[in-house]
Design a protein around this motif. Sequence first.
Motif, PDB file in Angstrom:
ATOM      1  N   PRO A 134       0.756  -1.296  -0.084  1.00 33.84           N
ATOM      2  CA  PRO A 134      -0.061   0.017   0.134  1.00 33.84           C
ATOM      3  C   PRO A 134       0.867   1.291  -0.145  1.00 33.84           C
ATOM      4  O   PRO A 134       1.967   1.457   0.717  1.00 33.84           O
ATOM      5  CB  PRO A 134      -0.956  -0.126   1.404  1.00 33.84           C
ATOM      6  N   GLY A 138      -2.840   4.451  -3.959  1.00 36.22           N
ATOM      7  CA  GLY A 138      -2.925   3.069  -4.379  1.00 36.22           C
ATOM      8  C   GLY A 138      -2.185   2.064  -3.939  1.00 36.22           C
ATOM      9  O   GLY A 138      -1.725   1.921  -2.753  1.00 36.22           O
ATOM     10  N   CYS A 175      -7.222  -5.877 -10.236  1.00 38.03           N
ATOM     11  CA  CYS A 175      -6.838  -4.265 -10.827  1.00 38.03           C
ATOM     12  C   CYS A 175      -6.648  -4.328 -12.446  1.00 38.03           C
ATOM     13  O   CYS A 175      -6.206  -5.267 -12.951  1.00 38.03           O
ATOM     14  CB  CYS A 175      -5.618  -3.804 -10.137  1.00 38.03           C
ATOM     15  N   GLU A 210      -5.644   3.336  -6.769  1.00 37.86           N
ATOM     16  CA  GLU A 210      -6.955   2.896  -6.293  1.00 37.86           C
ATOM     17  C   GLU A 210      -8.187   2.739  -6.650  1.00 37.86           C
ATOM     18  O   GLU A 210      -8.710   1.753  -6.720  1.00 37.86           O
ATOM     19  CB  GLU A 210      -7.162   3.465  -4.592  1.00 37.86           C
ATOM     20  N   THR A 213      -8.965  -0.633  -8.659  1.00 35.52           N
ATOM     21  CA  THR A 213      -8.777  -1.975  -8.180  1.00 35.52           C
ATOM     22  C   THR A 213     -10.061  -2.250  -7.408  1.00 35.52           C
ATOM     23  O   THR A 213     -11.040  -1.377  -7.480  1.00 35.52           O
ATOM     24  CB  THR A 213      -7.960  -1.918  -6.954  1.00 35.52           C
TER      25      THR A 213
END
Length: 397
Positions: A134, A138, A175, A210, A213
Motif C-alpha cells: 500500500p 494506491g 486491478c 486505487e 482496484t
Amino acid sequence: MTADSAAPEPAAPDDPLAKAHELIPFLRSHSARSEQESTLAPEAVTALRDAGLFRLTTPAKFGGHDLNLSAQARVIAAVARGCASAGWVVAAEAASTMLCNVVSESAMAEAFDGRPDTLMLSTAVDQTRTVATPTEGGFLLSGYCRYATGAEISDWALVSAIPVKIGDDDRVFSCMMPMSDVTVERSWNVTGMGGTGTHGLVIDNVFVPEHRTRQFRVAEVLALDEDDRPTYFVQASLTTLAALVGAAQGALDVVRETLLKDSLPKDAQTDYRVNGAVESAGIRLWFAEAAHLIDSSMLHLMHAMGRLDDVAYEEPVPWLERADLRMHASTSVQLARQGMEKLLDISGTRGFALSNPIQRYWRDLGVGSRHVSFHGPTLLEDYSLALWGKRPSLILI
C-alpha cells in the motif's frame, strides 16, 4: 494470395455474427502462422478488430455491442470455426471485459471511453512471486502472472488474486493496468492453442491507483455462503467453452469439404478412406454421428448460456444450479471431443499431416478442453455433492 486468404469485405456494422461468419476462411488461412508465432497473426488481429469482435461485452455507452451470453457464444463459435486460437482470444477478451465491470466505473472509462475495441486480457498472479505494498493513492505491485491469453496483442490487463495486508486485514484485490506497464515473457510453448499467445507477464514495481482496484477481505470471501457467490466466473468459463465447440464445428467443415473435393469419377481407382467416400454408407453414417455429437455439444452450451443471459455479473446463483451449469459445460466438452474423434477416424492418417487443418482443430480442442474450468472429474464430483446437499463444495467459483 488465395481467395481464402484475401481480406473479406466488411459486413453490416451492427451484425457481429455475420462478420464472424465472413471471417472463417480468412482466419483459417492464417491459423498455421498464428500457431508458429505463438500469437495471433497481425492480419487476424486487424480483421477481428475491424469487424468489431473485440467489443462483444464492451458496454454500449462506450460504443460496444454489450451482447448477452447466448449471442456471445454464437459469435465466438463462428470465429473458432476459422481458427480455434482466434476464437479463444475473442472469448477471453469478452470474458475479461465483462469481469472489468467489478472494478470502478472510472477505471472502465479510462480503458474504453472512445476506444470500444480496446483488447482486455485477464490473468491471475502467482501469489508466491507477488508483493503488493500500500502507498499513497494506491499500491506498488511486483509479481508474475503465468498465463495471459493475448499477452502480445492486448491493450489492458485485468490482474486478479493479488494478496495484500492492510492493517490487520488480509485482503486480495483485482486491478486494471495498461499493458505498457508490464513485460511479456514469451513462455507459451504447447501442443495446442498455440496461437492464443498465452504468455507470462512480469510486473516490476508498478503503481496501481486505487480507483483501478477492487478489494476483498479474505475472511469475508471464505465466509461467504455457497449460495451467495457471484456467478461471473461461471459466465466467463462458458464464454471460452464456445471457442472449443467452434473448433469442433471447424473440423466438421474441413472434413466435409475434403470429402467432397476428393470424389473421383466412378471408373477411377479409389481409396476407400477418402476418395468417393460420400458413396460409402459407413462413412456417411460416421459423419452423421460426428455432426450430431458436435451439434449436441452446442445445445448443451446454449442451454447453459441461456440460463445465465439475464443474470447480472455479481448476482448469485444457488450452488446446485452453478454445479448443474458446470456439468452442462463438461458434457459439452465430452461431446465435442467424441465428435472430433469420429472425424479423425473418417480422415485417416492424412488428417494428421501438419498441412491439414483438422489436426490443428483436434490439438486445439484437446488442450483447451483441459482448462481447469472444464476439469471433468472435479466438476462431476462437485455436482454429486450438490445433488445431495453435502457441503462444502470442491469449487470456489
